[in-house]
Design a protein around this motif. Structure first.
Motif, PDB file in Angstrom:
ATOM      1  N   UNK A   1      -8.399  -1.642  -8.769  1.00 55.00           N
ATOM      2  CA  UNK A   1      -7.479  -0.714  -8.126  1.00 55.00           C
ATOM      3  C   UNK A   1      -8.153   0.644  -7.944  1.00 55.00           C
ATOM      4  N   UNK A   2      -7.582   1.449  -7.066  1.00 57.15           N
ATOM      5  CA  UNK A   2      -8.061   2.788  -6.768  1.00 57.15           C
ATOM      6  C   UNK A   2      -6.887   3.745  -6.914  1.00 57.15           C
ATOM      7  N   UNK A   3      -7.092   4.829  -7.647  1.00 58.10           N
ATOM      8  CA  UNK A   3      -6.087   5.882  -7.759  1.00 58.10           C
ATOM      9  C   UNK A   3      -6.534   7.045  -6.874  1.00 58.10           C
ATOM     10  N   UNK A   4      -5.643   7.519  -6.019  1.00 59.65           N
ATOM     11  CA  UNK A   4      -5.986   8.605  -5.109  1.00 59.65           C
ATOM     12  C   UNK A   4      -5.845   9.960  -5.787  1.00 59.65           C
ATOM     13  N   UNK A   5      -6.334  10.977  -5.124  1.00 57.77           N
ATOM     14  CA  UNK A   5      -6.200  12.344  -5.623  1.00 57.77           C
ATOM     15  C   UNK A   5      -4.725  12.699  -5.789  1.00 57.77           C
ATOM     16  N   UNK A   6      -3.878  12.266  -4.868  1.00 60.69           N
ATOM     17  CA  UNK A   6      -2.448  12.605  -4.952  1.00 60.69           C
ATOM     18  C   UNK A   6      -1.777  11.982  -6.178  1.00 60.69           C
ATOM     19  N   UNK A   7      -2.335  10.892  -6.693  1.00 63.39           N
ATOM     20  CA  UNK A   7      -1.809  10.287  -7.912  1.00 63.39           C
ATOM     21  C   UNK A   7      -1.864  11.281  -9.075  1.00 63.39           C
ATOM     22  N   UNK A   8      -2.946  12.066  -9.136  1.00 65.17           N
ATOM     23  CA  UNK A   8      -3.172  12.991 -10.240  1.00 65.17           C
ATOM     24  C   UNK A   8      -2.586  14.384 -10.018  1.00 65.17           C
ATOM     25  N   UNK A   9      -2.084  14.654  -8.824  1.00 64.25           N
ATOM     26  CA  UNK A   9      -1.632  16.003  -8.492  1.00 64.25           C
ATOM     27  C   UNK A   9      -0.570  16.575  -9.436  1.00 64.25           C
ATOM     28  N   UNK A  10       0.511  15.860  -9.765  1.00 55.31           N
ATOM     29  CA  UNK A  10       1.502  16.436 -10.683  1.00 55.31           C
ATOM     30  C   UNK A  10       0.915  16.763 -12.057  1.00 55.31           C
ATOM     31  N   UNK A  11       0.061  15.900 -12.546  1.00 48.68           N
ATOM     32  CA  UNK A  11      -0.591  16.102 -13.830  1.00 48.68           C
ATOM     33  C   UNK A  11      -1.489  17.339 -13.782  1.00 48.68           C
ATOM     34  N   UNK A  12      -2.280  17.463 -12.725  1.00 53.70           N
ATOM     35  CA  UNK A  12      -3.183  18.589 -12.583  1.00 53.70           C
ATOM     36  C   UNK A  12      -2.419  19.907 -12.465  1.00 53.70           C
ATOM     37  N   UNK A  13      -1.323  19.903 -11.737  1.00 57.10           N
ATOM     38  CA  UNK A  13      -0.513  21.118 -11.617  1.00 57.10           C
ATOM     39  C   UNK A  13       0.023  21.564 -12.976  1.00 57.10           C
ATOM     40  N   UNK A  14       0.410  20.621 -13.799  1.00 60.69           N
ATOM     41  CA  UNK A  14       0.907  20.950 -15.139  1.00 60.69           C
ATOM     42  C   UNK A  14      -0.208  21.535 -16.006  1.00 60.69           C
TER      43      UNK A  14
ATOM     44  N   UNK B   1       0.838  -1.176   0.000  1.00 58.98           N
ATOM     45  CA  UNK B   1       0.000   0.000   0.000  1.00 58.98           C
ATOM     46  C   UNK B   1       0.884   1.241   0.000  1.00 58.98           C
ATOM     47  N   UNK B   2       0.444   2.266  -0.690  1.00 56.71           N
ATOM     48  CA  UNK B   2       1.126   3.546  -0.647  1.00 56.71           C
ATOM     49  C   UNK B   2       0.089   4.650  -0.633  1.00 56.71           C
ATOM     50  N   UNK B   3       0.502   5.879  -0.789  1.00 58.00           N
ATOM     51  CA  UNK B   3      -0.459   6.979  -0.721  1.00 58.00           C
ATOM     52  C   UNK B   3      -1.048   7.353  -2.076  1.00 58.00           C
ATOM     53  N   UNK B   4      -0.726   6.620  -3.137  1.00 59.57           N
ATOM     54  CA  UNK B   4      -1.218   6.980  -4.463  1.00 59.57           C
ATOM     55  C   UNK B   4      -2.167   5.959  -5.079  1.00 59.57           C
ATOM     56  N   UNK B   5      -2.081   4.721  -4.682  1.00 55.75           N
ATOM     57  CA  UNK B   5      -2.989   3.730  -5.242  1.00 55.75           C
ATOM     58  C   UNK B   5      -3.151   2.546  -4.291  1.00 55.75           C
ATOM     59  N   UNK B   6      -4.264   1.847  -4.477  1.00 58.34           N
ATOM     60  CA  UNK B   6      -4.572   0.635  -3.717  1.00 58.34           C
ATOM     61  C   UNK B   6      -4.961  -0.420  -4.734  1.00 58.34           C
ATOM     62  N   UNK B   7      -4.467  -1.637  -4.557  1.00 59.26           N
ATOM     63  CA  UNK B   7      -4.762  -2.731  -5.475  1.00 59.26           C
ATOM     64  C   UNK B   7      -5.543  -3.802  -4.730  1.00 59.26           C
ATOM     65  N   UNK B   8      -6.561  -4.324  -5.376  1.00 60.73           N
ATOM     66  CA  UNK B   8      -7.365  -5.412  -4.819  1.00 60.73           C
ATOM     67  C   UNK B   8      -7.236  -6.620  -5.731  1.00 60.73           C
ATOM     68  N   UNK B   9      -6.837  -7.740  -5.167  1.00 61.63           N
ATOM     69  CA  UNK B   9      -6.624  -8.941  -5.969  1.00 61.63           C
ATOM     70  C   UNK B   9      -7.888  -9.747  -6.187  1.00 61.63           C
ATOM     71  N   UNK B  10      -8.922  -9.468  -5.415  1.00 61.66           N
ATOM     72  CA  UNK B  10     -10.159 -10.222  -5.539  1.00 61.66           C
ATOM     73  C   UNK B  10     -10.205 -11.422  -4.625  1.00 61.66           C
ATOM     74  N   UNK B  11      -9.210 -11.575  -3.772  1.00 62.70           N
ATOM     75  CA  UNK B  11      -9.195 -12.692  -2.828  1.00 62.70           C
ATOM     76  C   UNK B  11      -9.040 -12.157  -1.408  1.00 62.70           C
ATOM     77  N   UNK B  12      -9.297 -13.025  -0.448  1.00 61.60           N
ATOM     78  CA  UNK B  12      -9.135 -12.626   0.946  1.00 61.60           C
ATOM     79  C   UNK B  12      -7.671 -12.374   1.283  1.00 61.60           C
ATOM     80  N   UNK B  13      -6.791 -13.131   0.691  1.00 63.66           N
ATOM     81  CA  UNK B  13      -5.369 -13.040   1.001  1.00 63.66           C
ATOM     82  C   UNK B  13      -4.693 -12.046   0.064  1.00 63.66           C
ATOM     83  N   UNK B  14      -4.361 -10.889   0.577  1.00 63.21           N
ATOM     84  CA  UNK B  14      -3.649  -9.898  -0.208  1.00 63.21           C
ATOM     85  C   UNK B  14      -2.270  -9.724   0.401  1.00 63.21           C
ATOM     86  N   UNK B  15      -1.315  -9.339  -0.438  1.00 59.82           N
ATOM     87  CA  UNK B  15       0.059  -9.210   0.047  1.00 59.82           C
ATOM     88  C   UNK B  15       0.183  -8.207   1.178  1.00 59.82           C
ATOM     89  N   UNK B  16      -0.356  -7.027   1.032  1.00 61.07           N
ATOM     90  CA  UNK B  16      -0.259  -6.006   2.073  1.00 61.07           C
ATOM     91  C   UNK B  16      -1.555  -5.214   2.126  1.00 61.07           C
TER      92      UNK B  16
END
Length: 100
Positions: free
Chosen positions: A50-63, A1-16
């Protein structure tokens, strides 16, 4: 997990899986994504994706905000007599394509 995206594998057992104590805010990911993140953190299965957070798009939006097209659209929207036109939006879309 990080502050820019979250990944879901579709199973109960996820890496982190994100834990409820590190869950992002509603403003960072939106309601549906926040529900998926919390559900996943509780080890319930969620659909793959997966989910992309607002911070993922921040550099692009600033440009984009530094472009002439963005400036002109903001001027038009601030003018009581004016409005943002389809052409204004198309100019911003073209600016976005240049970034990709």
């Amino acid at each position: 997990m990080n502050d820019k995206y979250y990944i879901f594998t579709g199973s109960k057992q996820q890496e982190a899986p994100p834990s409820p104590s590190t869950s992002p805010t509603l403003n960072e990911v939106g309601g549906k994504a926040l529900s998926l993140i919390r559900t996943s953190a509780l080890q319930f299965p969620v659909p793959p994706g997966f989910v992309l957070t607002v911070s993922f798009f921040q550099p692009w939006l600033e440009q984009i905000k530094q472009s002439k097209a963005w400036f002109l659209s903001r001027v038009a929207s601030a003018d009581p007599e004016g409005s943002v036109t389809r052409e204004d939006c198309d100019a911003i879309k073209e600016q976005c394509k240049k970034i990709l």
